[in-house]
Design a protein around this motif. Sequence first.
Motif, PDB file in Angstrom:
ATOM      1  N   LEU A   4      -1.035   8.407   4.464  1.00 51.18           N
ATOM      2  CA  LEU A   4       0.071   7.480   5.541  1.00 51.18           C
ATOM      3  C   LEU A   4       0.364   8.139   6.630  1.00 51.18           C
ATOM      4  O   LEU A   4       0.914   9.296   6.479  1.00 51.18           O
ATOM      5  N   CYS A  22       1.928   2.670  11.139  1.00 49.61           N
ATOM      6  CA  CYS A  22       1.593   3.386   9.971  1.00 49.61           C
ATOM      7  C   CYS A  22       0.263   3.305   9.559  1.00 49.61           C
ATOM      8  O   CYS A  22      -0.122   2.106   9.235  1.00 49.61           O
ATOM      9  N   VAL A  24      -2.908   3.425   7.150  1.00 48.40           N
ATOM     10  CA  VAL A  24      -2.711   3.671   5.973  1.00 48.40           C
ATOM     11  C   VAL A  24      -4.447   3.757   5.582  1.00 48.40           C
ATOM     12  O   VAL A  24      -5.022   3.040   5.760  1.00 48.40           O
ATOM     13  N   ARG A  31      -2.976   0.493  -2.500  1.00 49.64           N
ATOM     14  CA  ARG A  31      -2.343  -0.072  -0.976  1.00 49.64           C
ATOM     15  C   ARG A  31      -2.223  -1.307  -1.113  1.00 49.64           C
ATOM     16  O   ARG A  31      -1.877  -1.964  -0.160  1.00 49.64           O
ATOM     17  N   THR A  34       2.743  -2.293   0.174  1.00 48.61           N
ATOM     18  CA  THR A  34       3.198  -1.594   1.537  1.00 48.61           C
ATOM     19  C   THR A  34       4.334  -2.058   2.065  1.00 48.61           C
ATOM     20  O   THR A  34       4.890  -3.257   1.810  1.00 48.61           O
TER      21      THR A  34
END
Length: 115
Positions: A4, A22, A24, A31, A34
């Motif tokens: 991240l 962000c 990812v 994931r 989040t």
Amino acid sequence: DVQLVESGGGSVQAGGSLRLSCVVSGDPYSRLCTAWFRQAPGKEREEVATIRTGVVDSVKGRFAISQDNVQNTLYLQMNSLKAEDTAMYYCASGLRLPTRCRYDYWGQGTQVTVS
């Protein structure tokens, strides 16, 4: 594993706006959850917003969380910023458990300072 990378922090005057991002990447199962957290000096880390539940009451009406699944990017739009919003902001991701999320992965943080 998940990576991240946050960006978008900075210094603004009260009433101003910032948008945190962000990116990812990594294991898709890690994931599924989040979120954004923040930690002010001398205070415990607190949840600010999650994709599942939205923003917490203290920032409702001023902050908004969103996600671009194509760009694999999580956003936190922050408007009408106040001095008490000053903190290090972190994005996090993790597994979706039956009744909650478990955040195992964290970004390096991006500083937001409101004066």
